[in-house]
Design a protein around this motif. Structure first.
Motif, PDB file in Angstrom:
ATOM      1  N   LYS A  78       2.849 -15.665 -45.197  1.00 54.57           N
ATOM      2  CA  LYS A  78       1.712 -16.520 -45.533  1.00 54.57           C
ATOM      3  C   LYS A  78       1.387 -16.420 -47.028  1.00 54.57           C
ATOM      4  O   LYS A  78       1.174 -17.430 -47.694  1.00 54.57           O
ATOM      5  CB  LYS A  78       0.492 -16.120 -44.696  1.00 54.57           C
ATOM      6  CG  LYS A  78      -0.679 -17.085 -44.812  1.00 54.57           C
ATOM      7  CD  LYS A  78      -1.831 -16.670 -43.919  1.00 54.57           C
ATOM      8  CE  LYS A  78      -1.499 -17.083 -42.494  1.00 54.57           C
ATOM      9  NZ  LYS A  78      -2.647 -16.947 -41.585  1.00 54.57           N
ATOM     10  N   VAL A  79       1.379 -15.188 -47.557  1.00 61.28           N
ATOM     11  CA  VAL A  79       1.128 -14.988 -48.990  1.00 61.28           C
ATOM     12  C   VAL A  79       2.242 -15.611 -49.820  1.00 61.28           C
ATOM     13  O   VAL A  79       1.982 -16.316 -50.810  1.00 61.28           O
ATOM     14  CB  VAL A  79       0.971 -13.479 -49.321  1.00 61.28           C
ATOM     15  CG1 VAL A  79       0.972 -13.235 -50.819  1.00 61.28           C
ATOM     16  CG2 VAL A  79      -0.289 -12.925 -48.680  1.00 61.28           C
ATOM     17  N   MET A  80       3.484 -15.359 -49.423  1.00 65.91           N
ATOM     18  CA  MET A  80       4.616 -15.896 -50.176  1.00 65.91           C
ATOM     19  C   MET A  80       4.629 -17.424 -50.136  1.00 65.91           C
ATOM     20  O   MET A  80       4.951 -18.078 -51.132  1.00 65.91           O
ATOM     21  CB  MET A  80       5.934 -15.325 -49.638  1.00 65.91           C
ATOM     22  CG  MET A  80       6.085 -13.829 -49.901  1.00 65.91           C
ATOM     23  SD  MET A  80       7.600 -13.137 -49.212  1.00 65.91           S
ATOM     24  CE  MET A  80       8.793 -13.699 -50.435  1.00 65.91           C
ATOM     25  N   GLU A  81       4.248 -17.992 -48.993  1.00 62.20           N
ATOM     26  CA  GLU A  81       4.183 -19.450 -48.882  1.00 62.20           C
ATOM     27  C   GLU A  81       3.086 -20.010 -49.789  1.00 62.20           C
ATOM     28  O   GLU A  81       3.286 -21.032 -50.455  1.00 62.20           O
ATOM     29  CB  GLU A  81       3.937 -19.838 -47.420  1.00 62.20           C
ATOM     30  CG  GLU A  81       4.345 -21.228 -47.079  1.00 62.20           C
ATOM     31  CD  GLU A  81       4.412 -21.477 -45.573  1.00 62.20           C
ATOM     32  OE1 GLU A  81       5.101 -22.443 -45.201  1.00 62.20           O
ATOM     33  OE2 GLU A  81       3.793 -20.733 -44.786  1.00 62.20           O
ATOM     34  N   SER A  82       1.950 -19.308 -49.860  1.00 65.20           N
ATOM     35  CA  SER A  82       0.856 -19.770 -50.732  1.00 65.20           C
ATOM     36  C   SER A  82       1.250 -19.693 -52.208  1.00 65.20           C
ATOM     37  O   SER A  82       0.752 -20.459 -53.028  1.00 65.20           O
ATOM     38  CB  SER A  82      -0.422 -18.968 -50.476  1.00 65.20           C
ATOM     39  OG  SER A  82      -0.323 -17.673 -51.028  1.00 65.20           O
ATOM     40  N   LYS A  83       2.166 -18.773 -52.546  1.00 62.61           N
ATOM     41  CA  LYS A  83       2.672 -18.666 -53.924  1.00 62.61           C
ATOM     42  C   LYS A  83       3.825 -19.622 -54.186  1.00 62.61           C
ATOM     43  O   LYS A  83       4.308 -19.725 -55.314  1.00 62.61           O
ATOM     44  CB  LYS A  83       3.133 -17.231 -54.208  1.00 62.61           C
ATOM     45  CG  LYS A  83       1.998 -16.228 -54.267  1.00 62.61           C
ATOM     46  CD  LYS A  83       2.531 -14.840 -54.576  1.00 62.61           C
ATOM     47  CE  LYS A  83       1.399 -13.856 -54.734  1.00 62.61           C
ATOM     48  NZ  LYS A  83       1.873 -12.529 -55.144  1.00 62.61           N
ATOM     49  N   GLY A  84       4.280 -20.285 -53.136  1.00 60.29           N
ATOM     50  CA  GLY A  84       5.353 -21.255 -53.290  1.00 60.29           C
ATOM     51  C   GLY A  84       6.746 -20.653 -53.368  1.00 60.29           C
ATOM     52  O   GLY A  84       7.685 -21.321 -53.815  1.00 60.29           O
ATOM     53  N   THR A  85       6.915 -19.399 -52.915  1.00 62.96           N
ATOM     54  CA  THR A  85       8.233 -18.762 -53.005  1.00 62.96           C
ATOM     55  C   THR A  85       9.050 -18.879 -51.720  1.00 62.96           C
ATOM     56  O   THR A  85      10.266 -18.700 -51.755  1.00 62.96           O
ATOM     57  CB  THR A  85       8.113 -17.272 -53.407  1.00 62.96           C
ATOM     58  OG1 THR A  85       7.252 -16.612 -52.494  1.00 62.96           O
ATOM     59  CG2 THR A  85       7.562 -17.142 -54.830  1.00 62.96           C
ATOM     60  N   VAL A  86       8.396 -19.155 -50.588  1.00 59.87           N
ATOM     61  CA  VAL A  86       9.121 -19.409 -49.336  1.00 59.87           C
ATOM     62  C   VAL A  86       8.537 -20.653 -48.666  1.00 59.87           C
ATOM     63  O   VAL A  86       7.418 -21.061 -48.954  1.00 59.87           O
ATOM     64  CB  VAL A  86       9.062 -18.236 -48.319  1.00 59.87           C
ATOM     65  CG1 VAL A  86       9.714 -16.984 -48.854  1.00 59.87           C
ATOM     66  CG2 VAL A  86       7.675 -17.989 -47.814  1.00 59.87           C
ATOM     67  N   ARG A  87       9.337 -21.214 -47.781  1.00 61.68           N
ATOM     68  CA  ARG A  87       8.852 -22.310 -46.940  1.00 61.68           C
ATOM     69  C   ARG A  87       9.292 -22.014 -45.516  1.00 61.68           C
ATOM     70  O   ARG A  87      10.313 -21.350 -45.290  1.00 61.68           O
ATOM     71  CB  ARG A  87       9.349 -23.664 -47.423  1.00 61.68           C
ATOM     72  CG  ARG A  87      10.822 -23.904 -47.188  1.00 61.68           C
ATOM     73  CD  ARG A  87      11.262 -25.330 -47.563  1.00 61.68           C
ATOM     74  NE  ARG A  87      12.634 -25.302 -47.989  1.00 61.68           N
ATOM     75  CZ  ARG A  87      13.054 -25.210 -49.246  1.00 61.68           C
ATOM     76  NH1 ARG A  87      12.184 -25.161 -50.219  1.00 61.68           N
ATOM     77  NH2 ARG A  87      14.334 -25.173 -49.535  1.00 61.68           N
ATOM     78  N   GLN A  88       8.514 -22.512 -44.591  1.00 57.27           N
ATOM     79  CA  GLN A  88       8.853 -22.378 -43.179  1.00 57.27           C
ATOM     80  C   GLN A  88       9.011 -23.780 -42.598  1.00 57.27           C
ATOM     81  O   GLN A  88       8.225 -24.672 -42.900  1.00 57.27           O
ATOM     82  CB  GLN A  88       7.754 -21.626 -42.433  1.00 57.27           C
ATOM     83  CG  GLN A  88       7.580 -20.193 -42.931  1.00 57.27           C
ATOM     84  CD  GLN A  88       6.631 -19.405 -42.070  1.00 57.27           C
ATOM     85  OE1 GLN A  88       6.850 -19.252 -40.877  1.00 57.27           O
ATOM     86  NE2 GLN A  88       5.559 -18.895 -42.679  1.00 57.27           N
ATOM     87  N   SER A 101      12.924 -19.874 -45.506  1.00 58.57           N
ATOM     88  CA  SER A 101      13.904 -19.875 -46.603  1.00 58.57           C
ATOM     89  C   SER A 101      13.154 -19.778 -47.927  1.00 58.57           C
ATOM     90  O   SER A 101      11.962 -20.076 -48.003  1.00 58.57           O
ATOM     91  CB  SER A 101      14.768 -21.134 -46.565  1.00 58.57           C
ATOM     92  OG  SER A 101      13.968 -22.289 -46.692  1.00 58.57           O
ATOM     93  N   LEU A 102      13.870 -19.325 -48.935  1.00 57.42           N
ATOM     94  CA  LEU A 102      13.300 -19.284 -50.281  1.00 57.42           C
ATOM     95  C   LEU A 102      13.280 -20.691 -50.862  1.00 57.42           C
ATOM     96  O   LEU A 102      14.218 -21.465 -50.652  1.00 57.42           O
ATOM     97  CB  LEU A 102      14.127 -18.370 -51.189  1.00 57.42           C
ATOM     98  CG  LEU A 102      14.078 -16.880 -50.883  1.00 57.42           C
ATOM     99  CD1 LEU A 102      15.130 -16.132 -51.697  1.00 57.42           C
ATOM    100  CD2 LEU A 102      12.696 -16.314 -51.172  1.00 57.42           C
ATOM    101  N   THR A 103      12.224 -21.010 -51.588  1.00 50.81           N
ATOM    102  CA  THR A 103      12.144 -22.278 -52.308  1.00 50.81           C
ATOM    103  C   THR A 103      12.901 -22.126 -53.621  1.00 50.81           C
ATOM    104  O   THR A 103      13.373 -21.029 -53.955  1.00 50.81           O
ATOM    105  CB  THR A 103      10.676 -22.624 -52.609  1.00 50.81           C
ATOM    106  OG1 THR A 103      10.137 -21.579 -53.441  1.00 50.81           O
ATOM    107  CG2 THR A 103       9.853 -22.763 -51.334  1.00 50.81           C
ATOM    108  N   GLU A 104      12.986 -23.193 -54.384  1.00 49.08           N
ATOM    109  CA  GLU A 104      13.588 -23.108 -55.721  1.00 49.08           C
ATOM    110  C   GLU A 104      12.846 -22.070 -56.552  1.00 49.08           C
ATOM    111  O   GLU A 104      13.470 -21.276 -57.268  1.00 49.08           O
ATOM    112  CB  GLU A 104      13.566 -24.477 -56.415  1.00 49.08           C
ATOM    113  CG  GLU A 104      14.612 -25.433 -55.894  1.00 49.08           C
ATOM    114  CD  GLU A 104      16.028 -24.912 -56.059  1.00 49.08           C
ATOM    115  OE1 GLU A 104      16.381 -24.393 -57.146  1.00 49.08           O
ATOM    116  OE2 GLU A 104      16.804 -25.008 -55.089  1.00 49.08           O
ATOM    117  N   LYS A 105      11.517 -22.078 -56.458  1.00 46.99           N
ATOM    118  CA  LYS A 105      10.711 -21.094 -57.190  1.00 46.99           C
ATOM    119  C   LYS A 105      11.058 -19.679 -56.728  1.00 46.99           C
ATOM    120  O   LYS A 105      11.189 -18.763 -57.543  1.00 46.99           O
ATOM    121  CB  LYS A 105       9.220 -21.374 -56.993  1.00 46.99           C
ATOM    122  CG  LYS A 105       8.319 -20.418 -57.726  1.00 46.99           C
ATOM    123  CD  LYS A 105       6.844 -20.735 -57.499  1.00 46.99           C
ATOM    124  CE  LYS A 105       5.962 -19.735 -58.222  1.00 46.99           C
ATOM    125  NZ  LYS A 105       4.535 -20.013 -57.996  1.00 46.99           N
ATOM    126  N   GLY A 106      11.207 -19.500 -55.422  1.00 48.24           N
ATOM    127  CA  GLY A 106      11.562 -18.193 -54.882  1.00 48.24           C
ATOM    128  C   GLY A 106      12.924 -17.721 -55.349  1.00 48.24           C
ATOM    129  O   GLY A 106      13.121 -16.550 -55.676  1.00 48.24           O
TER     130      GLY A 106
END
Length: 184
Positions: A78-88, A101-106
């Motif tokens: 949830k924290v990582m998603e709010s930072k834009g580093t992962v998406r579900q 998965s990791l986003t481009e930012k992640g």
């Protein structure tokens, strides 16, 4: 001290406590190194797990890989998603399940971290020969396998951590060494 370490049970205790202390030291070392990237060891663990598994895992798979509770992984995601580093995203074959998965930012965040961790590992293990590292790897793999079997035998896994009844511990001094007693 030498005669105490020569007793078999004391050797095992010493080895186990040394393993715990070493693990704590490695975690703290990692934590300090990761501070400059503003991520925790658990966040790094999620990133590394995803990179190790072709950038796609379920939260349950991440939980098992990192041996962390589903709650801990859910909160971390949830924290990582709010930072834009992962998406579900929802698993189209099983709508109850999600893929992470990791986003481009992640992926960009992970780029400088993995070499830093590799350098940290090199520094931490620099006092060992290649043969000793091979032996250590074999021993640790065997320990993990044995502990996984113990958890499986008791039908416990990451979810059971911390779920046991709370105990009150006291230290009694009988000679020079403290003995830990549990009550409750």
């Amino acid at each position: 001290m030498r005669e105490v370490i020569d007793r078999q049970e004391t050797k095992r205790e010493y080895a186990f406590l040394s393993l715990l202390r070493s693990g704590d030291m490695v975690n703290r070392y990692l934590e300090l190194k990761l501070q400059r990237y503003h991520i925790s060891p658990t966040h790094f663990g999620v990133m590394n797990a995803l990179l190790t598994h072709d950038n796609e895992m379920t939260p349950t798979e991440i939980s098992k890989w990192l041996f962390r509770s589903k709650h801990t992984i859910s909160a971390t995601l949830k924290v990582m998603e709010s930072k834009g580093t992962v998406r579900q995203r929802v698993n189209t074959k099983d709508y109850r399940s999600k893929y992470v998965s990791l986003t481009e930012k992640g992926l960009k965040c992970a780029e400088p971290i993995r070499p830093m961790v590799a350098a940290m590992m090199e520094t931490a293990l620099s006092s060992f020969s290649e043969e000793e590292i091979d032996t250590l790897s074999i021993l640790l793999r065997g320990l993990r396998k044995h502990l996984y079997q113990q958890f499986d035998n008791h039908k416990q896994g990451p979810e059971s951590i911390g779920s046991e009844t709370q105990n009150t511990c006291t230290l009694e001094h009988t000679s020079d060494e403290p003995i830990l007693h549990s009550s409750g």
